[in-house]
Enzyme design. Structure first.
Site, short mmCIF file in Angstrom:
data_model
loop_
_atom_site.label_atom_id
_atom_site.label_comp_id
_atom_site.label_asym_id
_atom_site.label_seq_id
_atom_site.Cartn_x
_atom_site.Cartn_y
_atom_site.Cartn_z
N HIS A 23 0.83 -1.21 0.00
CA HIS A 23 0.00 0.00 0.00
C HIS A 23 0.87 1.26 0.00
CE1 HIS A 23 -4.09 -1.38 0.04
NE2 HIS A 23 -3.85 -2.24 1.00
N GLY A 24 2.03 1.17 0.63
CA GLY A 24 2.94 2.32 0.62
C GLY A 24 3.85 2.29 1.83
#
Lengths: 412, 79
Positions: free
Chosen positions: A341-342
């Site tokens: 997701h990051g």
């Protein structure tokens, strides 16, 4: 440099659907009369892909082409290797790592502050096409995919209705649909679903999602920040709770709406792209939730990370205890998902939160299995389970939203 | 060896239940099986029947009742 082309981001506004429906007419008529116009479909896809990646987004388009050439070389090099009857684990691992490197690099580089890197990184949908490539390499390793047809592979990776955010289809499933023409009855059923999903998508994304995301969420955000800063300390207030529910609803209706569009357009084209959501908010536990929420992603993680890792670890007897192994696999899965997701603290915490939740869920299920007679099970306990799961899930989305970071540290 | 009995023995080890009277019961829906249990099932099937079942070939919908598992094993044995 900027070209003065019109640029159309997928499913972003009503005009897009008008263009799309007009362009779909020949495909629909073709399928209705028993023909799949593959050349027209290709032109149609290329035009709509061009509209995503032209104009101000042209650098992303270039990145997509480079990525595509790279992954094609990799896939067919691995196929060549497999066709020579060889199947070394290190070659397979290397192929998977090489397939993931562009995505990993994009995730790493986008963690830097805006504009500190002098070029455009990645392209819209790089995650989803990467998942598809990795899946094909893994199934070639298993011998489940014997031969990848280059044209079908390109069509599969670049299938434009799903290119930006999924749902993530499977190569063998896609190929089966793509190579056949449905019977008229079957296609009429497809069209009925396509229309229904399209309108359900409008309702979800442009009506309900709009109310939660565009209408209420900014107001709630502002109030939560003002009241939180006045309160000091952890800056909590009832507004944070309101944010949690509002954001969760927005996330679901926006993404489910988008996914419905992608599935709907696929059905118009006689391709049964799998559904992404199945009433996630009536899940009776966290495991059940992951079988209903963003299903094509969670099934991808289940099949290509969780099950493969468990299989490997069990075969090599890396863990004495099956329960311990399942917990390790869950943490692996959700940490990878968090990093994907990051590279930000709240995505990682979100991953750890879900891994912990699912392990606790498993402990409870084992306990319940052993004490079946003592533990009541009725309508009330069912409702309570749904209520509890819903709140645990919404809390995880509060973490995921990054709002806590904004509240506490002033950045997201 | 009797395939049906062999499959039921493996399932009994995994779930702690004798499933011989619920051959068409969906064992994922009723919570008896999950991903981890299916991984273990695949390994046990490979050892017991000397068949090769790669994880890629495992689609839940094709393995979700004892009868379906027996049918799968029989078709893989005859390959």
């Amino acid at each position: 440099m900027n070209f003065n082309f019109i640029n159309l981001q997928p499913y972003s506004n009503p005009q897009y659907f008008i263009y799309l429906m007009i362009a779909l007419i020949p495909i629909i008529l073709g399928l209705y009369f028993g023909h799949r116009f593959k050349t027209y479909e290709a032109i149609f896809s290329i035009v709509f892909l061009f509209l995503i990646f032209d104009g101000s987004h042209w650098q992303q388009g270039v990145n997509l082409l480079i990525w595509l050439v790279y992954e094609f070389i990799l896939t067919f090099a691995y196929q060549y290797y497999r066709h020579h009857g060889k199947n070394k684990t290190w070659v397979f691992s290397l192929a998977v790592i090489l397939a993931i490197i562009p995505l990993a690099a994009v995730k790493y580089l986008t963690a830097f502050p805006d504009n500190s890197i002098g070029f455009v990184i990645g392209f819209l949908g790089i995650s989803y096409v990467t998942f598809k490539t990795v899946q094909v390499i893994m199934e070639m390793r298993d011998g489940a995919i014997k031969k990848v047809d280059p044209v079908t592979y390109a069509r599969f990776l670049l299938f434009f209705p799903t290119i930006s955010s999924g749902p993530i289809d499977r190569y063998r499933r896609f190929k089966k649909d793509y190579e056949k023409v449905p019977t008229r009855d079957a296609y009429i059923t497809d069209l009925q679903y396509a229309v229904r999903y399209l309108f359900q998508g409008f309702l979800y994304k442009f009506v309900i999602g709009w109310f939660f995301g565009t209408y209420w969420l900014p107001k709630i955000t502002a109030s939560a920040l003002v009241v939180g800063n006045a309160n000091g300390g952890l800056k909590l207030s009832w507004w944070v709770l309101a944010y949690m529910y509002c954001y969760s609803m927005y996330l679901f209706f926006d993404f489910a709406g988008y996914s419905l569009f992608a599935v709907s357009i696929s059905y118009f084209m006689g391709i049964h792209t799998p559904m992404n959501f199945n009433k996630p908010f009536i899940s009776k536990n966290i495991k059940d939730f992951w079988n209903r929420w963003h299903m094509t992603l969670s099934f991808w993680f289940r099949d290509y990370i969780y099950m493969r890792f468990s299989f490997f670890a069990m075969k090599k007897k890396l863990f004495k205890n099956r329960i311990r192994l399942s917990q390790v696999s869950y943490f692996l899965l959700f940490l990878i998902q968090g990093f994907w997701h990051g590279l930000t603290w709240y995505y990682i915490v979100y991953g750890i939160f879900h891994a912990s939740a699912i392990c606790i869920n498993d402990m409870w299920l084992r306990f319940k299995g052993k004490h079946k007679k003592q533990i009541p099970s009725n309508k009330f306990t069912e409702w309570f389970a749904i209520f509890l799961t819903f709140n645990v899930v919404c809390f995880s989305f509060l973490i995921f939203s990054g709002f806590l970071s904004q509240l506490w540290f002033g950045w997201k | 060896m009797d395939t049906k009995q062999g499959v039921l023995d493996i399932l009994n080890d995994l779930t702690g239940e004798d499933l011989s009277d619920q051959m068409d019961e969906n064992i994922f829906d009723n919570g008896l099986m999950d991903s981890m249990a299916s991984v273990q099932m695949l390994l046990s099937l490979q050892e017991k029947f000397d068949i090769d079942v790669p994880v890629s070939e495992f689609k839940r919908a094709e393995w979700d009742t004892p009868n379906k598992i027996v049918a799968k094993v029989e078709s893989l044995e005859n390959e």
